[in-house]
Write an enzyme that holds these catalytic residues in place. Sequence first.
Site, PDB file in Angstrom:
ATOM      1  N   ARG A 217       2.903 -27.055  11.598  1.00 52.60           N
ATOM      2  CA  ARG A 217       3.374 -26.172  12.674  1.00 52.60           C
ATOM      3  C   ARG A 217       4.178 -26.944  13.717  1.00 52.60           C
ATOM      4  NH1 ARG A 217      -2.837 -25.024  14.141  1.00 52.60           N
ATOM      5  NH2 ARG A 217      -3.486 -27.114  13.614  1.00 52.60           N
ATOM      6  N   LYS A 234       6.043 -38.764  11.748  1.00 52.13           N
ATOM      7  CA  LYS A 234       5.835 -37.354  12.058  1.00 52.13           C
ATOM      8  C   LYS A 234       6.923 -36.974  13.057  1.00 52.13           C
ATOM      9  CE  LYS A 234       1.822 -34.616  13.543  1.00 52.13           C
ATOM     10  NZ  LYS A 234       0.374 -34.747  13.797  1.00 52.13           N
ATOM     11  N   ASP A 335      -9.915 -30.677  15.495  1.00 52.96           N
ATOM     12  CA  ASP A 335      -9.218 -30.053  14.369  1.00 52.96           C
ATOM     13  C   ASP A 335      -9.502 -30.821  13.081  1.00 52.96           C
ATOM     14  OD1 ASP A 335      -7.673 -28.208  13.048  1.00 52.96           O
ATOM     15  OD2 ASP A 335      -5.763 -29.112  13.588  1.00 52.96           O
TER      16      ASP A 335
END
Length: 506
Positions: A217, A234, A335
């Site tokens: 996302r 990333k 998470d």
Amino acid sequence: MANLRISLAVVVLLTVPYRPGYALWCNCTTAQCQKTGSQCETDGACMASTFFNNGQEQHIRVCITRDSLVPPGQPFYCLSAEGYLNTHCCYTDYCNSMDLKIPSVTPPPELRGGYGPGGTWGLVELVAAILGPLLLLCVLLLVSVLMYHYHQRAYNHRQRLEVEDPSCEHLYLAKDRSLQDLIYNLSTSGSGSGLPLFVQRTVARTIVLQEIIGKGRFGEVWRGRWRGGDVAVKIFSSREERSWFREAEIYQTIMLRHENILGFIAADNKDNGTWTQLWLVSDYHEYGSLFDYLNRYSVTTEGMIKLTLSAANGLAHLHMEILGTQGKPGIAHRDLKSKNILVKKNCTCAIADLGLAVRHDSATDTIDIAPNQRVGTKRYMAPEVLDETINMKHFESFKCADIYALGLVYWEIARRCNTGGGVHEEYQLPYYDLVPSDPAIDEMRKVVCDQNQRPNIPNWWQSYEALRVMGKIMRECWYANGAARLTALRIKKTLSQLSIDEDIKI
Ligand SMILES: *[C@@H]1O[C@H](CO)[C@@H](O)[C@H](O)[C@H]1NC(C)=O
């Protein structure tokens, strides 16, 4: 971008002993300073450090701009990096011309860092430390005036930094030094949180991207090459600047580095005028995520214990608060799931994706909640998160929610264990049989809270010691009452014992 600059400005203003706006002269050894008589002018600090070049002791003296003196208390620039000794920052004219003696005995880590060579406080620093709190009051009064002023200057400095830095970067990035050399001993050399920021930038800007290996996302993950080694990059979309900043911030928590937490290398924000490229560079692990790994392979009892024990090890380190100047705060992940855990070459785990993590400040018992509004993955949300009864003020409750998710990850691993003479089940996500893919919060809450259902633990696991123990751990991770769940440390101990009983060499 403006927010970021302002928050940096606040950090710097509160960090550096306050000096009312005058420039500081420092001794300077870089090639560029030869034109200016081996001196440089700065609004920040003077730095001096020692390194060895072909066995020869050499000294480097440079200017550090004020906006580089982050994070608070222990600016990256003022800590000895790998290969550097005696790194020293000071705040008076030519104060970095001091003699740099190599200490014959390395002081224990708790005495190192901070100000002065080897951690002993010089007179100037001592005075600064005493007057600091008083000056802080003045600073707060002046902050509103200075903010605007500083903002302008910080921006100009950053523009100049782009041109000036290469001379210094050479000192750190000598051609024959690999990334591993640069980073891996940082935790033992005393800084424990990563490369100096300008080195991070240089590393990031010399990476060659190779192939895309994932999408999320936040943006994309790429495999890149740096000096013949693989790194993971990333890349955040510009909209996700807050996530990028937060994740970089968490990864640079002092003493976070651990073999079972993804190794952070660099963060870089490259402003090319029209848009900002946000990079986060880390170690690359070719097996990819635990989710990919379990989909592809089944595991032996030994493999299962190695994966679960190393995951518990990483989570225990993350959760643990270490006291002292070289300590680390407790961190909760928020998470945790098989897609956010990577499998290393030696088949142990590295916990990744710390973008949603929260840190605990035990002195004030407060939590630095991430400014972004993202929440964790619904499938892995603990019952108290799903029904919103979690006490957000209480740091322990986030740790308990992590443990619940760890239990689900353990279930995913244990299903793939081929203990019983090749008997193992296909890979499935937790609750695969109870909720649709991409479930809504309501669907999860009905199953997990209202019906109090949990993933199925087969009866035949009772016949195999390792699976029996795993089943027991999972049940104790899944209690509806968060406080009743096991701690990461307890799980780690239980699994260590299991690995001894099963005669497994970890
Ligand atoms: C530092 O700079 C001052 C002023 O230019 C000079 O007198 C002194 O010798 C320098 N010290 C070193 C160690 O370079």
